[in-house]
Design an enzyme around this catalytic site. Structure first.
Site, PDB file in Angstrom:
ATOM      1  N   HIS A 158       0.804  -1.224   0.000  1.00 58.21           N
ATOM      2  CA  HIS A 158       0.000   0.000   0.000  1.00 58.21           C
ATOM      3  C   HIS A 158       0.837   1.275   0.000  1.00 58.21           C
ATOM      4  O   HIS A 158       0.506   2.236  -0.678  1.00 58.21           O
ATOM      5  CB  HIS A 158      -0.935   0.023   1.215  1.00 58.21           C
ATOM      6  CG  HIS A 158      -1.896  -1.116   1.228  1.00 58.21           C
ATOM      7  ND1 HIS A 158      -1.567  -2.338   1.753  1.00 58.21           N
ATOM      8  CD2 HIS A 158      -3.163  -1.226   0.763  1.00 58.21           C
ATOM      9  CE1 HIS A 158      -2.590  -3.152   1.615  1.00 58.21           C
ATOM     10  NE2 HIS A 158      -3.565  -2.515   1.021  1.00 58.21           N
ATOM     11  N   ARG A 183     -14.901  20.663  23.360  1.00 53.52           N
ATOM     12  CA  ARG A 183     -16.330  20.335  23.237  1.00 53.52           C
ATOM     13  C   ARG A 183     -17.109  20.608  24.509  1.00 53.52           C
ATOM     14  O   ARG A 183     -18.327  20.412  24.535  1.00 53.52           O
ATOM     15  CB  ARG A 183     -16.471  18.900  22.731  1.00 53.52           C
ATOM     16  CG  ARG A 183     -15.876  18.773  21.328  1.00 53.52           C
ATOM     17  CD  ARG A 183     -16.049  17.393  20.763  1.00 53.52           C
ATOM     18  NE  ARG A 183     -17.441  17.024  20.679  1.00 53.52           N
ATOM     19  CZ  ARG A 183     -17.875  15.765  20.646  1.00 53.52           C
ATOM     20  NH1 ARG A 183     -17.011  14.771  20.706  1.00 53.52           N
ATOM     21  NH2 ARG A 183     -19.162  15.503  20.570  1.00 53.52           N
TER      22      ARG A 183
HETATM   23  N1  URA Z   1     -10.282  14.620  15.706  1.00 52.99           N
HETATM   24  C1  URA Z   1     -11.258  13.859  16.238  1.00 52.99           C
HETATM   25  O1  URA Z   1     -11.293  12.643  16.040  1.00 52.99           O
HETATM   26  N2  URA Z   1     -12.220  14.471  16.961  1.00 52.99           N
HETATM   27  C2  URA Z   1     -12.250  15.797  17.176  1.00 52.99           C
HETATM   28  O2  URA Z   1     -13.169  16.301  17.833  1.00 52.99           O
HETATM   29  C3  URA Z   1     -11.221  16.578  16.611  1.00 52.99           C
HETATM   30  C4  URA Z   1     -10.243  15.961  15.881  1.00 52.99           C
END
Ligand code: URA
Length: 252
Positions: free
Chosen positions: A5, A220
């Site tokens: 790959h 978040r």
């Molecule tokens: N990468 C992820 O997997 N989640 C996120 O919230 C940000 C970057």
């Protein structure tokens, strides 16, 4: 003819035993410009490979694509041609308060929310980073004055349901995933990304060394959306830490 790959051959590595591995192919040339004598080797699908030098030693710089399945192919084929230390240079979504974009997360271990790692070890086997690589990452973050968070992160196969994102096309989340972000937050998990658990599990059972440094692109606890500028800021911190860790790891 090179590996199936990646399209690489052992001779391409010029003796490199260390690889810096972003997920994003576009990040590889940006990492490469921090090394001496950077040169493109091969681009095949999501796998873009460059070579650079630090301390006069070759370092492989290559993308893994997104997620455990894709990363597992890169790690297997790089191990076959001589890479022994694998350093993921990624991005991540923070879930603890007081983590800001541009700061970095150094994973000591990863919650195995992936599927690929189960093809290498049963789920009871922990996904842990190599202590020596973690030490080099900490030293590099301190030396560069980059704020870092050290601890357990979570690696999910999916960006949307596995990381408990709402606002999707159907808005539906399986019952077992509803509230899962809050569960991981309460357990002290720092952030979500998509590759470290596969990398750590594979490397542990294959006798290889692995570490991961990821730039925070969103917190978040505060918001769900992030843009290219936030990704850029997150990447910059992770790249700076990884590049100076490469210098430390090649000088030992
Ligand atoms: N990468 C992820 O997997 N989640 C996120 O919230 C940000 C970057």
């Amino acid at each position: 003819m090179g590996s199936l790959h990646l399209g690489l051959e052992a001779e391409d590595l010029d003796g490199a035993t260390l690889a810096l591995l972003p997920g994003d192919p576009g990040r590889v040339p940006r990492i490469a410009e921090n090394f001496d004598r950077p040169r493109h080797l091969v681009s095949a699908r999501e796998y873009v490979s460059w070579l650079g030098y630090v301390n006069d030693q070759a370092v492989l710089l290559g993308s893994t694509g997104i997620g455990g399945p894709s990363l597992s192919i890169a790690v297997e084929e790089l191990a076959q041609i001589g890479i022994r230390t694998f350093l993921r240079v990624g991005t991540t979504g923070a879930i603890q308060p007081e983590m800001a974009p541009g700061e970095v997360v150094i994973s000591t271990g990863a919650v195995r929310l992936d599927g690929a790692s189960r093809h290498f070890a049963p789920i009871e086997f922990p996904a842990v980073a190599d202590f020596g690589v973690v030490g080099a990452l900490i030293e590099s973050a301190v030396a560069n004055g980059i704020a870092f968070h050290l601890g357990v992160t979570a690696s999910s196969d999916t960006f949307y349901p596995g990381q408990a994102r709402d606002g999707t096309f159907t808005g539906f989340l399986l019952p077992e995933l509803r509230g899962s972000l809050e569960t991981w937050r309460r357990l002290g998990v720092l952030s979500f990304e998509m590759e470290a658990a596969t990398l750590f599990t594979m490397c542990s059972v294959m006798g290889l060394r692995a570490g991961a440094v990821c730039g925070v692109v969103v917190n978040r606890s505060e918001r769900e959306d992030f843009d290219d500028a936030a990704v850029r800021v997150g990447e910059e911190g992770a790249i700076a830490v990884a590049v100076s860790a490469a210098s430390l790891l090649t000088s030992i």
